[in-house]
Design a protein around this motif. Structure first.
Motif, PDB file in Angstrom:
ATOM      1  N   ILE A  99     -80.868 -86.348  44.861  1.00 38.36           N
ATOM      2  CA  ILE A  99     -79.463 -86.061  44.560  1.00 38.36           C
ATOM      3  C   ILE A  99     -79.351 -85.027  43.444  1.00 38.36           C
ATOM      4  O   ILE A  99     -78.546 -84.090  43.509  1.00 38.36           O
ATOM      5  CB  ILE A  99     -78.720 -87.356  44.184  1.00 38.36           C
ATOM      6  N   SER A 100     -80.177 -85.209  42.395  1.00 39.81           N
ATOM      7  CA  SER A 100     -80.127 -84.278  41.260  1.00 39.81           C
ATOM      8  C   SER A 100     -80.500 -82.868  41.705  1.00 39.81           C
ATOM      9  O   SER A 100     -79.885 -81.882  41.282  1.00 39.81           O
ATOM     10  CB  SER A 100     -81.081 -84.741  40.155  1.00 39.81           C
ATOM     11  N   HIS A 101     -81.505 -82.764  42.566  1.00 35.53           N
ATOM     12  CA  HIS A 101     -81.928 -81.449  43.056  1.00 35.53           C
ATOM     13  C   HIS A 101     -80.820 -80.775  43.850  1.00 35.53           C
ATOM     14  O   HIS A 101     -80.512 -79.590  43.651  1.00 35.53           O
ATOM     15  CB  HIS A 101     -83.185 -81.601  43.916  1.00 35.53           C
ATOM     16  N   GLU A 102     -80.211 -81.546  44.744  1.00 36.01           N
ATOM     17  CA  GLU A 102     -79.142 -80.977  45.563  1.00 36.01           C
ATOM     18  C   GLU A 102     -77.929 -80.601  44.715  1.00 36.01           C
ATOM     19  O   GLU A 102     -77.302 -79.550  44.916  1.00 36.01           O
ATOM     20  CB  GLU A 102     -78.742 -81.975  46.656  1.00 36.01           C
ATOM     21  N   LEU A 103     -77.588 -81.483  43.754  1.00 39.05           N
ATOM     22  CA  LEU A 103     -76.453 -81.192  42.880  1.00 39.05           C
ATOM     23  C   LEU A 103     -76.708 -79.959  42.028  1.00 39.05           C
ATOM     24  O   LEU A 103     -75.809 -79.140  41.806  1.00 39.05           O
ATOM     25  CB  LEU A 103     -76.164 -82.394  41.979  1.00 39.05           C
ATOM     26  N   THR A 106     -76.135 -76.848  44.066  1.00 38.49           N
ATOM     27  CA  THR A 106     -74.713 -76.656  44.365  1.00 38.49           C
ATOM     28  C   THR A 106     -73.932 -76.254  43.116  1.00 38.49           C
ATOM     29  O   THR A 106     -73.111 -75.318  43.143  1.00 38.49           O
ATOM     30  CB  THR A 106     -74.120 -77.947  44.952  1.00 38.49           C
ATOM     31  N   LEU A 107     -74.181 -76.968  42.012  1.00 34.75           N
ATOM     32  CA  LEU A 107     -73.488 -76.652  40.768  1.00 34.75           C
ATOM     33  C   LEU A 107     -73.858 -75.270  40.259  1.00 34.75           C
ATOM     34  O   LEU A 107     -73.024 -74.580  39.644  1.00 34.75           O
ATOM     35  CB  LEU A 107     -73.825 -77.698  39.709  1.00 34.75           C
ATOM     36  N   GLY A 108     -75.096 -74.854  40.529  1.00 35.64           N
ATOM     37  CA  GLY A 108     -75.515 -73.515  40.103  1.00 35.64           C
ATOM     38  C   GLY A 108     -74.689 -72.436  40.769  1.00 35.64           C
ATOM     39  O   GLY A 108     -74.277 -71.458  40.130  1.00 35.64           O
ATOM     40  N   VAL A 109     -74.417 -72.609  42.049  1.00 29.25           N
ATOM     41  CA  VAL A 109     -73.586 -71.641  42.783  1.00 29.25           C
ATOM     42  C   VAL A 109     -72.164 -71.635  42.233  1.00 29.25           C
ATOM     43  O   VAL A 109     -71.567 -70.571  42.012  1.00 29.25           O
ATOM     44  CB  VAL A 109     -73.592 -71.985  44.294  1.00 29.25           C
ATOM     45  N   ILE A 110     -71.616 -72.834  42.000  1.00 31.75           N
ATOM     46  CA  ILE A 110     -70.244 -72.936  41.470  1.00 31.75           C
ATOM     47  C   ILE A 110     -70.170 -72.309  40.077  1.00 31.75           C
ATOM     48  O   ILE A 110     -69.208 -71.591  39.745  1.00 31.75           O
ATOM     49  CB  ILE A 110     -69.794 -74.403  41.423  1.00 31.75           C
ATOM     50  N   TYR A 111     -71.196 -72.576  39.252  1.00 31.07           N
ATOM     51  CA  TYR A 111     -71.199 -72.034  37.881  1.00 31.07           C
ATOM     52  C   TYR A 111     -71.256 -70.513  37.894  1.00 31.07           C
ATOM     53  O   TYR A 111     -70.562 -69.840  37.126  1.00 31.07           O
ATOM     54  CB  TYR A 111     -72.384 -72.609  37.112  1.00 31.07           C
ATOM     55  N   THR A 112     -72.075 -69.966  38.785  1.00 35.34           N
ATOM     56  CA  THR A 112     -72.171 -68.507  38.890  1.00 35.34           C
ATOM     57  C   THR A 112     -70.824 -67.904  39.288  1.00 35.34           C
ATOM     58  O   THR A 112     -70.398 -66.875  38.742  1.00 35.34           O
ATOM     59  CB  THR A 112     -73.247 -68.119  39.928  1.00 35.34           C
ATOM     60  N   SER A 113     -70.143 -68.562  40.205  1.00 35.18           N
ATOM     61  CA  SER A 113     -68.823 -68.076  40.643  1.00 35.18           C
ATOM     62  C   SER A 113     -67.814 -68.138  39.497  1.00 35.18           C
ATOM     63  O   SER A 113     -67.037 -67.200  39.274  1.00 35.18           O
ATOM     64  CB  SER A 113     -68.326 -68.907  41.822  1.00 35.18           C
ATOM     65  N   ALA A 114     -67.831 -69.253  38.760  1.00 36.26           N
ATOM     66  CA  ALA A 114     -66.905 -69.395  37.635  1.00 36.26           C
ATOM     67  C   ALA A 114     -67.202 -68.364  36.553  1.00 36.26           C
ATOM     68  O   ALA A 114     -66.274 -67.811  35.929  1.00 36.26           O
ATOM     69  CB  ALA A 114     -67.014 -70.813  37.065  1.00 36.26           C
ATOM     70  N   LEU A 115     -68.484 -68.097  36.325  1.00 38.84           N
ATOM     71  CA  LEU A 115     -68.872 -67.117  35.311  1.00 38.84           C
ATOM     72  C   LEU A 115     -68.437 -65.720  35.728  1.00 38.84           C
ATOM     73  O   LEU A 115     -68.023 -64.903  34.885  1.00 38.84           O
ATOM     74  CB  LEU A 115     -70.395 -67.164  35.112  1.00 38.84           C
ATOM     75  N   THR A 116     -68.511 -65.456  37.019  1.00 42.49           N
ATOM     76  CA  THR A 116     -68.050 -64.158  37.536  1.00 42.49           C
ATOM     77  C   THR A 116     -66.561 -63.972  37.271  1.00 42.49           C
ATOM     78  O   THR A 116     -66.114 -62.898  36.843  1.00 42.49           O
ATOM     79  CB  THR A 116     -68.332 -64.075  39.049  1.00 42.49           C
ATOM     80  N   SER A 139     -67.329 -77.046  31.703  1.00 42.08           N
ATOM     81  CA  SER A 139     -67.537 -78.343  32.338  1.00 42.08           C
ATOM     82  C   SER A 139     -68.682 -78.291  33.348  1.00 42.08           C
ATOM     83  O   SER A 139     -69.509 -79.216  33.425  1.00 42.08           O
ATOM     84  CB  SER A 139     -66.258 -78.811  33.029  1.00 42.08           C
ATOM     85  N   ILE A 140     -68.740 -77.208  34.114  1.00 41.82           N
ATOM     86  CA  ILE A 140     -69.812 -77.076  35.101  1.00 41.82           C
ATOM     87  C   ILE A 140     -71.165 -76.940  34.401  1.00 41.82           C
ATOM     88  O   ILE A 140     -72.167 -77.529  34.819  1.00 41.82           O
ATOM     89  CB  ILE A 140     -69.557 -75.868  36.020  1.00 41.82           C
ATOM     90  N   GLN A 141     -71.190 -76.180  33.310  1.00 39.48           N
ATOM     91  CA  GLN A 141     -72.437 -76.029  32.563  1.00 39.48           C
ATOM     92  C   GLN A 141     -72.926 -77.370  32.038  1.00 39.48           C
ATOM     93  O   GLN A 141     -74.117 -77.679  32.066  1.00 39.48           O
ATOM     94  CB  GLN A 141     -72.234 -75.056  31.404  1.00 39.48           C
ATOM     95  N   SER A 142     -72.002 -78.205  31.568  1.00 41.22           N
ATOM     96  CA  SER A 142     -72.362 -79.545  31.110  1.00 41.22           C
ATOM     97  C   SER A 142     -72.911 -80.386  32.253  1.00 41.22           C
ATOM     98  O   SER A 142     -73.895 -81.120  32.103  1.00 41.22           O
ATOM     99  CB  SER A 142     -71.135 -80.221  30.490  1.00 41.22           C
ATOM    100  N   ALA A 143     -72.278 -80.284  33.424  1.00 45.29           N
ATOM    101  CA  ALA A 143     -72.745 -81.042  34.595  1.00 45.29           C
ATOM    102  C   ALA A 143     -74.129 -80.567  35.034  1.00 45.29           C
ATOM    103  O   ALA A 143     -74.982 -81.377  35.424  1.00 45.29           O
ATOM    104  CB  ALA A 143     -71.750 -80.895  35.729  1.00 45.29           C
ATOM    105  N   VAL A 144     -74.371 -79.271  34.980  1.00 47.38           N
ATOM    106  CA  VAL A 144     -75.691 -78.729  35.332  1.00 47.38           C
ATOM    107  C   VAL A 144     -76.750 -79.257  34.380  1.00 47.38           C
ATOM    108  O   VAL A 144     -77.848 -79.653  34.795  1.00 47.38           O
ATOM    109  CB  VAL A 144     -75.666 -77.186  35.311  1.00 47.38           C
ATOM    110  N   SER A 145     -76.409 -79.284  33.082  1.00 47.93           N
ATOM    111  CA  SER A 145     -77.350 -79.795  32.081  1.00 47.93           C
ATOM    112  C   SER A 145     -77.696 -81.261  32.331  1.00 47.93           C
ATOM    113  O   SER A 145     -78.861 -81.659  32.265  1.00 47.93           O
ATOM    114  CB  SER A 145     -76.752 -79.622  30.683  1.00 47.93           C
TER     115      SER A 145
END
Length: 329
Positions: A99-103, A106-116, A139-145
């Motif tokens: 689950i952590s790997h998949e999340l 997924t969160l990495g893609v969302i974070y990149t989009s938000a950063l853009t 918030s996404i960065q915290s979730a990724v961490s």
């Protein structure tokens, strides 16, 4: 004279019988001590203290046998329970890792989009929009961490945390990239990041894992340190040991808190403060990574003033002295 002789003969016979009974009990006790709980001593025909002693001895032997059987059954039940718990834990860790790997992906893609969006690369944003996107990114960065921490925990618990040791210079390969990553967060809290690099420090280490250690330490310094205070990151080498220190001004910790600081899922909450987000895994993971490198991590603090984390690792005298192994487990 004849009477005296008769009394003496009876005494000798009684003494031999008594001695034989006692010797038999002593021998039986020795055999029971070696685990022969089925042994029983034949009871003498006479109705006397020796017979009572023998009965008491046999009762004790029966009680010991019963207790041994119950202990054996209890141990068997515990072994079965332990095996079941190990299977459940392995399944849990497999699920957590998946689950952590998949999340994380997924969160990495969302974070990149938000950063853009935050950097305006997809077009200009109004001030309210920019504020909203910045909050989303944080918030996404915290979730990724947190997801990374759970993924690292799964690898540690399953003994799958491997290191790819290469020749590294502490400041250039480990510290500078992480400091650049966290500089905006420190600036947002008005903190000053000081660097104390005392010459090149060469080590054999896994660049990615050692950055995880520094991220955890620097993240804690920013999150729990004094707003507007100083954070100092130091690196030096002394007597064959490479040191990495993260020191910051802040409330610090009491001695009893420092003893438990590296436990899993541990988070200290100060009364009157809003509860901070986190997994309580960062320091536990950091210690495991450091130990995987043959090093140690310690903490010192003056409560109400400052706290310091010191990582010590085997050092190399020069870059040419470092010959990296392929991998260690």
């Amino acid at each position: 004279v004849a009477a005296a002789a008769l009394v003496l003969a009876i005494g000798v016979l009684f003494a031999r019988r008594l001695s034989g009974s006692i010797s038999g009990l002593a021998e039986a006790a020795s055999r029971i001590a070696t685990g022969d709980y089925n042994l029983r001593v034949p009871e003498p025909r006479s109705q006397d203290e020796v017979r009572e002693l023998t009965q008491a001895f046999n009762a004790m032997a029966a009680s010991l046998k019963d207790r041994e059987e119950r202990l054996s059954q209890t141990n068997l039940d515990l072994e079965r329970t332990n095996e079941k718990l190990q299977r459940l834990n392995a399944n849990y860790m497999d699920m957590l890792g998946f689950i952590s790997h998949e999340l994380k992906n997924t969160l990495g893609v969302i974070y990149t989009s938000a950063l853009t969006l935050e950097k305006g690369l997809a077009g200009p944003l109004s001030e309210p929009q920019a504020t909203l996107v910045k909050g989303i990114s944080r918030s996404i960065q915290s979730a990724v961490s947190m997801t990374r921490n759970y993924l690292d925990l799964a690898r540690i618990e399953k003994a799958e945390l491997s290191t790819e040791a290469k020749t590294l210079e502490m400041a250039e390969d480990v510290i500078r990239p992480v400091v650049e990553e966290f500089s905006p967060a420190a600036l947002e809290r008005g903190m000053v990041l000081e660097r104390d690099f005392r010459g090149p420090v060469w080590i054999l280490g896994d660049r990615a894992l050692l950055r995880v250690v520094l991220r955890n330490l620097l993240s804690n310094a920013i999150q729990y340190g004094r707003r507007g205070g100083v954070i100092r990151i130091g690196a030096w080498q002394e007597n064959g040991i490479a040191y990495l220190e993260v020191w910051n001004q802040g409330d610090g910790l009491a001695p009893d808190q420092m003893e438990r600081l590296f436990e899993k899922f541990l988070r200290f909450h100060r009364e009157g403060e809003a509860e901070r987000k986190g997994t309580g895994l960062g320091l536990f993971i950091s210690r495991e990574i450091v130990r995987k490198h043959g090093g140690e991590i310690g903490v010192r603090s003056q409560q109400g003033e400052w706290i310091s984390f010191l990582v010590s690792l085997p050092a190399q005298e020069t870059k040419d002295d470092a010959v990296a192994p392929s991998s260690s487990r």
